[in-house]
Design a protein around this motif. Structure first.
Motif, PDB file in Angstrom:
ATOM      1  N   ASP A 204      95.269  -8.372  -7.570  1.00 19.17           N
ATOM      2  CA  ASP A 204      96.127  -7.771  -8.583  1.00 19.17           C
ATOM      3  C   ASP A 204      97.359  -8.659  -8.797  1.00 19.17           C
ATOM      4  N   PRO A 205      98.235  -8.335  -9.756  1.00 18.59           N
ATOM      5  CA  PRO A 205      99.376  -9.216 -10.040  1.00 18.59           C
ATOM      6  C   PRO A 205     100.280  -9.493  -8.847  1.00 18.59           C
ATOM      7  N   VAL A 206     100.485  -8.510  -7.973  1.00 22.58           N
ATOM      8  CA  VAL A 206     101.304  -8.750  -6.780  1.00 22.58           C
ATOM      9  C   VAL A 206     100.632  -9.761  -5.863  1.00 22.58           C
ATOM     10  N   ALA A 207      99.343  -9.585  -5.624  1.00 30.27           N
ATOM     11  CA  ALA A 207      98.623 -10.504  -4.740  1.00 30.27           C
ATOM     12  C   ALA A 207      98.613 -11.916  -5.310  1.00 30.27           C
ATOM     13  N   ILE A 208      98.466 -12.037  -6.617  1.00 28.55           N
ATOM     14  CA  ILE A 208      98.465 -13.357  -7.255  1.00 28.55           C
ATOM     15  C   ILE A 208      99.801 -14.055  -7.026  1.00 28.55           C
ATOM     16  N   ALA A 209     100.903 -13.360  -7.331  1.00 28.65           N
ATOM     17  CA  ALA A 209     102.226 -13.959  -7.157  1.00 28.65           C
ATOM     18  C   ALA A 209     102.491 -14.298  -5.695  1.00 28.65           C
ATOM     19  N   THR A 210     102.073 -13.409  -4.795  1.00 23.77           N
ATOM     20  CA  THR A 210     102.337 -13.619  -3.370  1.00 23.77           C
ATOM     21  C   THR A 210     101.551 -14.796  -2.817  1.00 23.77           C
ATOM     22  N   VAL A 211     100.276 -14.882  -3.159  1.00 26.30           N
ATOM     23  CA  VAL A 211      99.459 -15.956  -2.604  1.00 26.30           C
ATOM     24  C   VAL A 211      99.900 -17.312  -3.156  1.00 26.30           C
ATOM     25  N   LEU A 212     100.381 -17.355  -4.395  1.00 30.22           N
ATOM     26  CA  LEU A 212     100.874 -18.616  -4.948  1.00 30.22           C
ATOM     27  C   LEU A 212     102.094 -19.111  -4.174  1.00 30.22           C
ATOM     28  N   GLN A 213     102.960 -18.190  -3.757  1.00 33.38           N
ATOM     29  CA  GLN A 213     104.121 -18.602  -2.973  1.00 33.38           C
ATOM     30  C   GLN A 213     103.739 -18.893  -1.526  1.00 33.38           C
ATOM     31  N   ARG A 214     102.782 -18.167  -0.981  1.00 34.37           N
ATOM     32  CA  ARG A 214     102.344 -18.443   0.388  1.00 34.37           C
ATOM     33  C   ARG A 214     101.749 -19.845   0.494  1.00 34.37           C
ATOM     34  N   MET A 215     100.988 -20.251  -0.509  1.00 32.97           N
ATOM     35  CA  MET A 215     100.369 -21.576  -0.474  1.00 32.97           C
ATOM     36  C   MET A 215     101.374 -22.682  -0.762  1.00 32.97           C
ATOM     37  N   GLU A 216     102.391 -22.398  -1.584  1.00 37.18           N
ATOM     38  CA  GLU A 216     103.402 -23.398  -1.926  1.00 37.18           C
ATOM     39  C   GLU A 216     104.762 -22.708  -2.021  1.00 37.18           C
ATOM     40  N   PRO A 372     111.535 -11.155  -4.083  1.00 33.81           N
ATOM     41  CA  PRO A 372     110.242 -11.281  -3.405  1.00 33.81           C
ATOM     42  C   PRO A 372     109.091 -11.268  -4.410  1.00 33.81           C
ATOM     43  N   PRO A 373     107.991 -11.939  -4.102  1.00 30.94           N
ATOM     44  CA  PRO A 373     106.882 -12.010  -5.055  1.00 30.94           C
ATOM     45  C   PRO A 373     106.170 -10.684  -5.280  1.00 30.94           C
ATOM     46  N   ASP A 374     106.429  -9.686  -4.431  1.00 32.25           N
ATOM     47  CA  ASP A 374     105.797  -8.386  -4.648  1.00 32.25           C
ATOM     48  C   ASP A 374     106.625  -7.484  -5.558  1.00 32.25           C
ATOM     49  N   ARG A 375     107.684  -8.032  -6.148  1.00 30.95           N
ATOM     50  CA  ARG A 375     108.511  -7.279  -7.084  1.00 30.95           C
ATOM     51  C   ARG A 375     108.316  -7.810  -8.502  1.00 30.95           C
ATOM     52  N   GLU A 376     108.549  -6.935  -9.459  1.00 34.21           N
ATOM     53  CA  GLU A 376     108.459  -7.338 -10.861  1.00 34.21           C
ATOM     54  C   GLU A 376     109.534  -8.372 -11.168  1.00 34.21           C
ATOM     55  N   GLY A 377     109.207  -9.325 -12.048  1.00 34.46           N
ATOM     56  CA  GLY A 377     110.182 -10.330 -12.439  1.00 34.46           C
ATOM     57  C   GLY A 377     111.393  -9.698 -13.102  1.00 34.46           C
ATOM     58  N   ARG A 378     112.553 -10.323 -12.915  1.00 37.78           N
ATOM     59  CA  ARG A 378     113.796  -9.740 -13.420  1.00 37.78           C
ATOM     60  C   ARG A 378     114.617 -10.715 -14.259  1.00 37.78           C
ATOM     61  N   VAL A 379     114.117 -11.923 -14.481  1.00 35.02           N
ATOM     62  CA  VAL A 379     114.838 -12.915 -15.277  1.00 35.02           C
ATOM     63  C   VAL A 379     114.452 -12.715 -16.734  1.00 35.02           C
ATOM     64  N   ARG A 380     115.422 -12.335 -17.563  1.00 36.47           N
ATOM     65  CA  ARG A 380     115.105 -12.003 -18.955  1.00 36.47           C
ATOM     66  C   ARG A 380     116.057 -12.731 -19.899  1.00 36.47           C
ATOM     67  N   PHE A 381     115.502 -13.231 -20.973  1.00 34.61           N
ATOM     68  CA  PHE A 381     116.287 -13.957 -21.965  1.00 34.61           C
ATOM     69  C   PHE A 381     115.949 -13.430 -23.354  1.00 34.61           C
ATOM     70  N   ARG A 382     116.356 -12.226 -23.648  1.00 34.41           N
ATOM     71  CA  ARG A 382     116.104 -11.637 -24.965  1.00 34.41           C
ATOM     72  C   ARG A 382     117.393 -11.494 -25.738  1.00 34.41           C
TER      73      ARG A 382
END
Length: 382
Positions: A204-216, A372-382
Motif C-alpha cells: 500500500d502507499p505507506v509500505a511503498i514510501a517506507t521501503v523506498l526510504q529503508r533501501m535508500e 516519517p514515511p508512514d505519514r501523509e505528505g505535508r509539503v504543499r505549494f498551492r
C-alpha cells in the motif's frame, strides 16, 4: 487557494530561506584563494597571499539531470560570517544562501522552479575574517523526461500472482535514485508487506514510501491524496520536476503502481503557474512493458509495448479515461478471485476513514526528512 504571481514569489522566497535542505547525492570539494585556485573564478577581496576556506557543496541530483528546484548544502573548515549565491543565467526570482549558528555550514537555494534542460552556474560567495571567496558549481537541469531510468518487470515468476507491480516500481525508483539494485521485486514485496497499514495483498502507499526510504535513506518519499485526477496529474508532474526523481502513481483504482518519469507540454516556475500546460505523461509500467509470451495471458485486453520499458507517452485522454490509469479513484473494498470483497483502505486509526478510498494517490520524494514515511505528505505549494 490561489495567489497572485507577486504573492507566489514572496511565498517561495520565504520557503527558500526556511527549508532545511536534504543531504544530496554528490559532494564537490573546492578551495578558495588567489588567482589559479581550484574553484575560484575571480580574485578574493583579501590579499592574494591569503588562502580562502575549504568548502564542500552538496547538490542533490547533480549534475546532468538536476532537479529544477535547487536545494543544496555547503560546509566549510573555516568560520563563515556571510554567504551569498547567484545563478547564471538569472532565473528571474530570488536565490538565497544561509549560514547556520555553527558558522561552518549552511544552505542555498532558489524560490521557484528553474527552466528545464538548461545549463546553470551557481556562484556561492563565502565571507570569512580574511575576505570573500567565490565557489562555482555547474549543473544542467532535467528536461521534460528523466533519461536512463532502468525498467524492471513485475513478472519474475511468470506463473506467480501479479502482486509485485508496486514492488517492481520501487525497484525502478531505487535503481535510479541510488544506483543500486539490492533486491528483486519479490524481495521488495517480502520486505515491504510488514509496513502496510491496510489489508492490501501487495504494497500500500505507506509500505511503498517506507521501503523506498529503508533501501535508500536519502530518499524521502511520502504519499499525497487528491480529489481529482487532474490535480493528481498536475501534482505528479510538479513533484517530478521539483525533485528530479520518478513519481509513483497509484492507478487501476488502487491496484497498480506505474512510474511517471516525464511529461509532454510546458511547466513554469511554480505549481499553479498560468504557463503550465500538460498535454501528456510519460510512464514506465512493470507489467505492460513485459513482452514475454509467458505473461501475455495477464490482462490480454491491454496493449503491451517496449515503450513502457523506456517511457511511453500517453495522451491525457487515455491517462484520464482508461481504468488501467486514472479512470477511477482508489477503491475499497475490492473484489477478490473467490468472490469476496477485501477492504484495502488505511485502517490503523491514524487518519479518519475513508482515507485513500475515493482519492487519487501519488507517492513522491518531497525532501521532507522530518516527516516519517508512514505519514501523509505535508509539503504543499498551492
Amino acid at each position: 487557494m490561489r495567489y497572485t504571481r507577486a504573492e507566489r514569489v514572496a511565498q517561495m522566497t520565504v520557503v527558500a530561506v526556511a527549508v532545511v535542505f536534504a543531504v544530496g547525492v554528490v559532494g564537490f570539494l573546492f578551495r578558495g584563494g588567489g588567482p589559479g585556485g581550484p574553484g575560484a573564478s575571480g580574485a578574493p577581496s583579501a590579499t592574494p597571499a591569503t588562502h580562502g576556506p575549504d568548502a564542500r557543496i552538496t547538490l542533490e541530483t547533480c549534475c546532468a539531470q538536476t532537479a529544477r528546484f535547487i536545494r543544496a548544502a555547503w560546509e566549510s573548515g573555516t568560520r563563515i560570517s556571510a554567504a551569498k549565491v547567484t545563478l547564471t543565467p538569472d532565473p528571474g526570482f530570488a536565490c538565497v544562501a544561509t549560514v547556520d549558528t555553527s558558522s561552518l555550514r549552511g544552505t542555498f537555494g532558489c524560490a521557484g522552479l528553474l527552466k528545464g534542460a538548461t545549463d546553470y552556474v551557481a556562484r556561492l560567495e563565502l565571507t570569512t575574517a580574511a575576505g570573500t571567496y567565490p565557489f562555482e558549481q555547474k549543473f544542467r537541469t532535467m528536461g521534460d523526461k528523466l533519461n536512463d531510468v532502468k525498467w524492471f518487470t513485475e513478472f519474475e515468476d511468470p506463473a506467480g500472482e501479479p502482486l509485485a507491480c508496486a514492488a517492481a516500481s520501487c525497484r525502478i525508483i531505487q535503481n535510479y535514485t541510488a544506483g543500486k539494485d539490492p533486491l528483486t521485486a519479490q524481495g521488495i514485496l517480502d520486505l515491504g508487506r510488514q509496513f502496510n497499514k491496510s489489508k492490501d495483498p501487495g504494497l500500500d502507499p505507506v509500505a511503498i514510501a517506507t521501503v523506498l526510504q529503508r533501501m535508500e535513506p536519502r530518499n524521502h518519499y511520502h504519499y499525497y491524496r487528491y480529489d481529482t485526477r487532474e490535480d493528481a496529474t498536475g501534482a505528479a508532474v510538479y513533484w517530478l520536476v521539483r525533485s528530479g526523481k520518478p513519481v509513483m502513481v497509484i492507478s487501476l483504482a488502487g491496484q497498480h503502481g506505474p512510474v511517471l518519469i516525464g511529461f509532454q507540454g510546458t511547466y513554469g516556475t511554480y505549481y499553479d503557474d498560468p504557463a503550465n500546460r500538460i498535454t501528456g505523461v510519460i510512464v514506465e509500467d512493470p507489467q505492460r512493458g513485459d513482452l514475454s509470451p509467458a505473461t501475455q495471458n495477464r490482462r490480454p485486453d491491454k496493449y503491451r509495448t517496449a515503450g513502457f520499458q523506456t517511457g511511453q507517452l500517453l495522451s491525457l485522454d487515455e491517462w484520464s479515461r482508461d481504468e488501467w490509469w486514472l479512470g477511477f479513484p482508489y477503491a475499497s473494498p475490492i473484489p477478490m478471485p473467490d468472490g469476496s470483497r477485501l477492504a484495502i483502505d488505511r485502517n490503523d486509526g491514524v487518519y479518519p476513514t475513508p482515507h485513500w478510498a475515493g482519492k487519487f494517490v501519488i507517492i513522491v520524494d518531497d525532501g521532507d526528512a522530518e516527516n516519517p514515511p508512514d505519514r501523509e505528505g505535508r509539503v504543499r505549494f498551492r
